[in-house]
Write a protein that holds these residues in place. Structure first.
Motif, PDB file in Angstrom:
ATOM      1  N   SER A  22      25.045   9.614  18.328  1.00 18.13           N
ATOM      2  CA  SER A  22      26.262   8.932  17.873  1.00 18.13           C
ATOM      3  C   SER A  22      25.950   7.895  16.800  1.00 18.13           C
ATOM      4  O   SER A  22      26.704   7.746  15.833  1.00 18.13           O
TER       5      SER A  22
ATOM      6  N   ARG B 145      26.054  19.465  24.236  1.00 12.81           N
ATOM      7  CA  ARG B 145      27.352  18.885  24.556  1.00 12.81           C
ATOM      8  C   ARG B 145      27.615  17.638  23.712  1.00 12.81           C
ATOM      9  O   ARG B 145      28.741  17.394  23.263  1.00 12.81           O
ATOM     10  N   GLU B 146      26.575  16.824  23.493  1.00 10.59           N
ATOM     11  CA  GLU B 146      26.740  15.602  22.705  1.00 10.59           C
ATOM     12  C   GLU B 146      27.089  15.921  21.255  1.00 10.59           C
ATOM     13  O   GLU B 146      27.911  15.231  20.635  1.00 10.59           O
TER      14      GLU B 146
ATOM     15  N   LYS C 263      30.816  16.932  21.217  1.00 12.66           N
ATOM     16  CA  LYS C 263      31.696  15.784  21.443  1.00 12.66           C
ATOM     17  C   LYS C 263      31.721  14.842  20.236  1.00 12.66           C
ATOM     18  O   LYS C 263      32.776  14.310  19.872  1.00 12.66           O
ATOM     19  N   THR C 264      30.558  14.633  19.627  1.00 13.67           N
ATOM     20  CA  THR C 264      30.479  13.731  18.477  1.00 13.67           C
ATOM     21  C   THR C 264      31.279  14.278  17.305  1.00 13.67           C
ATOM     22  O   THR C 264      32.025  13.547  16.636  1.00 13.67           O
TER      23      THR C 264
ATOM     24  N   ALA D 103      33.786  16.482  17.467  1.00 11.75           N
ATOM     25  CA  ALA D 103      35.204  16.482  17.828  1.00 11.75           C
ATOM     26  C   ALA D 103      35.814  15.084  17.713  1.00 11.75           C
ATOM     27  O   ALA D 103      36.951  14.922  17.260  1.00 11.75           O
ATOM     28  N   ALA D 104      35.056  14.070  18.124  1.00 12.55           N
ATOM     29  CA  ALA D 104      35.557  12.695  18.022  1.00 12.55           C
ATOM     30  C   ALA D 104      35.771  12.300  16.565  1.00 12.55           C
ATOM     31  O   ALA D 104      36.748  11.634  16.224  1.00 12.55           O
TER      32      ALA D 104
ATOM     33  N   THR E 112      32.636  22.237  27.640  1.00  8.62           N
ATOM     34  CA  THR E 112      32.820  21.183  26.646  1.00  8.62           C
ATOM     35  C   THR E 112      33.884  21.571  25.629  1.00  8.62           C
ATOM     36  O   THR E 112      34.744  20.763  25.262  1.00  8.62           O
TER      37      THR E 112
ATOM     38  N   SER F 170      37.341  21.219  27.067  1.00 11.65           N
ATOM     39  CA  SER F 170      37.765  19.892  27.512  1.00 11.65           C
ATOM     40  C   SER F 170      38.899  19.395  26.631  1.00 11.65           C
ATOM     41  O   SER F 170      39.001  19.761  25.456  1.00 11.65           O
TER      42      SER F 170
ATOM     43  N   ALA G 221      39.436  16.682  25.059  1.00  8.22           N
ATOM     44  CA  ALA G 221      39.046  15.959  23.853  1.00  8.22           C
ATOM     45  C   ALA G 221      38.649  16.890  22.722  1.00  8.22           C
ATOM     46  O   ALA G 221      38.740  16.533  21.546  1.00  8.22           O
ATOM     47  N   VAL G 222      38.194  18.098  23.056  1.00 12.19           N
ATOM     48  CA  VAL G 222      37.696  19.035  22.041  1.00 12.19           C
ATOM     49  C   VAL G 222      38.719  20.111  21.723  1.00 12.19           C
ATOM     50  O   VAL G 222      38.939  20.463  20.557  1.00 12.19           O
TER      51      VAL G 222
END
Length: 695
Positions: free
Chosen positions: A254, A295-296, A299-300, A302-303, A327, A330, A332-333
């Motif tokens: 991140s 996964r990180e 998520k990074t 997508a954020a 993931t 989810s 968020a994604v």
């Protein structure tokens, strides 16, 4: 006369605090760093040793001859910074000979060019990247590519998405499928197609068998490096970031993403740089070392897409590994993701021959889709439907449909053809299940996108709800693991537009006749409940209503009542005369008395009136002065019913709405409509009450 001297290139030895030149007033000259070049060549032949570079985490750092890290020149807007020379050895530079025995000279506008022997920030970044994983790397030569004329359908769909020519606007595209079906070949071909169009930002092809191509810590460094090579302003920003913090490339993912992509991009004119809309391709994410890193990364990215901190599109391929699937699915994604899977997955799941589907079949489907992504992938999901006789039979149905419809609408109207295909999907639902599906879709459209509420209102268990929705999995999916977190996600809004429009969906439409029929059914149910019940604690339902175990009767009543009034306000769904008379005779006071003691839903009164006949409109609902004695309200309020059945509704935040609420016991001093009651009226009521109690 003093001599004017112009120095074209002076080593860092000149900037030693004890050797710097001074003007006659004793102040140091202003330093003007020259533009950096990449990579910087040696200044000259000199005995000065290069400052060492320290790599993290391996190999171990080389012993340094200097206790100070190397730094690049400061920005032009900063004051001159004079860097100390290393202490371990004296440095010699022949240019310094020009100052020997020199006195009384002046330098007019000197130009100093500083050379950092540790290299530029971009060079440092390269050391933490994976160049062997780039699409044009010699380590991958010759790379896997689709044979000429094959996989053109996938390449075209993906490149259309990348170029903004697709109906799918999600910034992340995930293509998944099992090993050996050509994901990397498709990704490579897409990279080579986008590069000459200046639409490629960066590529990364993971390889589990190559330790130089599977490190999650080097993902964003590799992407940042490649972007810097195509964008000069980003290059300069990266140089500054890396020289300011050489350890940036070793930090968490991140932190790397923020420091190497978000912050440098913030210093770039995105519109003028050509970076906007470029594609980053990440192939074989499942071969990246460690599921946590995979996964990180997802998520990074997508954020960033959600917050719009980067201007890119992201094309990711992988096998359908459980951790990646969870993931990607989810909340968020999934909101910023479009998923794409290859036909061979269907072939493998059903042990079909390599020849399935034929190139002719694929060509026909792509031709019928006319580049409309959602059409093609709706057909794919239809073929994959598990509630069928299998993919062979489903493909046969689709091909027959495509040939039949193409003769009706031609090849240049995919939207009309899409409606025909949606009709085919609904007709495939068993007749016994179809009304339930239509009610689910109607409740989703008019009530709420909460499957738990919809299921309760329809007296469906979670399993029954899931099983019913499986029959339309070509157009929607259920997200979330539990009933409360579950949501209905439609792959494309065109299906909802279709099913809501009677001109397009005809007798399959959930509005029009179907909605009116549901509204009549609920009105009859309300009459029965109101005639048998007394209050919210004693609600009696008809024998045909079988509540699910654990369902509270009061909650069920609320859901059904709210849904009925939502159907009453549905646009252009007018009451016939018989149903309107039935509604006028509904005991509205009893209806509200069965509700809990708090407002449950706002209803738009004007829309309800629009659906009523002029003859009965005011008898059912109207606006006027509050008829409650002593009410101080100067505004019109909503009133249900007429005569003895008249009841005042609680006002909403909007003058156009009223609130369904139990209005029998308003707070002391307040009217049912929400306004205050005059004190004299309260006193008179209080005295009357006490007198009656004494009597």
């Amino acid at each position: 006369m003093p001599r004017a001297v112009k120095l074209a290139h002076v080593s860092e030895d000149f900037h030693h605090p004890y050797r710097r030149a001074a003007d006659p007033n004793g102040t140091a000259p202003q330093q003007h760093p020259a533009p950096q070049r990449h990579p910087a060549p040696p200044a000259s032949t000199t005995t000065t040793p290069a400052l060492p570079h320290v790599e993290f985490p391996n190999p171990p750092p080389t012993p340094s001859s200097s206790p100070f890290p190397a730094h690049g020149p400061p920005p032009a807007s900063s004051p001159a910074v004079l860097l100390p020379a290393p202490f371990s050895q004296p440095q010699h530079f022949h240019a310094c000979e020009m100052f020997r025995n020199t006195q009384g000279f002046i330098m007019n506008n000197p130009q100093f060019s500083y050379t950092s022997y540790a290299g530029s920030g971009l060079e440092q970044l390269l050391k933490y990247s994976m160049p062997a994983a780039f699409h044009d790397s010699g380590a991958r030569y010759p790379p896997p590519k689709c044979h000429l004329g094959t996989r053109n359908d996938y390449i075209e769909l993906i490149t259309n998405w990348a170029l903004g020519m697709s109906d799918r606007k999600e910034p992340i595209l995930w293509m998944h499928g099992p090993f050996g079906i050509g994901k990397s070949a498709v990704a490579q071909s897409c990279a080579e197609a986008l590069e000459p169009l200046n639409k490629l930002a960066a590529t990364l092809f993971f390889s589990r068998s190559n330790s130089d191509c599977d490190d999650p810590q080097r993902v964003f460094t590799s992407i940042a490096y490649q972007i810097a090579t195509i964008c000069p302003s980003f290059h300069e920003a990266i140089d500054r970031c890396m020289l300011k913090d050489p350890a940036l490339a070793t930090k968490s993912l991140s932190k790397q993403f923020d420091g190497l992509l978000v912050q440098p991009l913030g210093q770039v004119d995105i519109a003028g740089s050509g970076l906007n809309g470029r594609v980053v391709i990440i192939d074989g994410l499942d071969e990246c070392r460690g599921t946590e890193g995979q996964r990180e990364i997802i998520k990074t990215i997508a954020a960033s897409v959600e917050k719009c901190t980067t201007p890119f599109r992201w094309f990711i391929t992988s096998r359908p590994e459980d951790s990646i699937i969870r993931t990607m699915n989810s909340p968020a994604v999934s909101l910023v993701l479009v998923s794409n899977f290859l036909y061979p997955m269907i072939r493998e799941d059903h042990s079909l021959p390599e020849s399935w589907p034929s190139e002719e079949a694929l060509a026909l489907l792509v031709e019928r889709g006319a580049g409309l992504w959602i059409y093609v992938w709706t057909m794919v999901r239809f073929i994959k439907d598990q509630n069928s006789l299998g993919p062979k039979d489903q493909l046969r149905i689709v091909l027959e449909f495509a040939k039949e419809v193409s003769a009706k609408v031609g090849s240049d109207n995919p939207l009309v053809e899409m409606d025909f295909f949606y009709t085919l999907i609904i007709h495939q639902i068993p007749l016994k299940v179809r009304p339930t599906i239509q009610k689910i879709l109607l409740a989703h459209s008019t009530l709420v996108n909460r499957p738990s509420v919809i299921a309760t209102a329809l007296c469906l268990s979670e399993d029954q709800f899931r099983h019913a929705c499986a029959s339309i999995q070509s157009v929607m999916k259920l997200q979330g693991s539990g009933p409360e977190s579950m949501r209905m996600k439609f792959y494309h809004v065109s299906f909802l537009d279709f099913i809501n429009d009677p001109q397009r969906s005809k007798d399959l439409c959930i509005y029009g006749a179907f909605l009116i029929g549901c509204r009549q059914e609920l009105l009859m149910w309300l009459h029965k409940v109101c005639s048998c019940s007394t209050d919210s604690k004693h609600i009696v339902f008809p024998s045909s209503t079988i509540l699910l175990e654990g369902t509270l009767g009061a909650n069920y009543y609320v859901y059904v009542l709210v849904w009925f009034w939502k159907l009453c306000e549905a646009s252009k769904c007018q009451f016939d005369s018989q149903t309107a008379w039935s509604l006028a005779e509904l005991p509205f006071r009893k209806m509200l008395r069965l509700l809990p003691n708090h407002g449950v839903q706002a209803i738009t009164g004007d829309r309800v009136r629009d659906n009523l006949t002029a003859e009965l409109c005011d008898k059912i609902i109207r606006k006027g002065k509050c008829p409650i004695s002593g009410c101080t309200s100067t505004k019109d309020v909503w009133i249900l019913g007429h005569g003895e059945n008249e009841t005042v509704l609680m006002s909403s935040y909007s003058i156009y709405c009223f609130v369904l609420d139990n209005n029998q016991d308003p707070p002391y001093g307040q009217c049912v409509c929400g306004a205050w009651i005059q004190k004299r009226v309260l006193i008179r009521k209080s005295l009357s009450h006490n007198k009656e109690g004494f009597t």
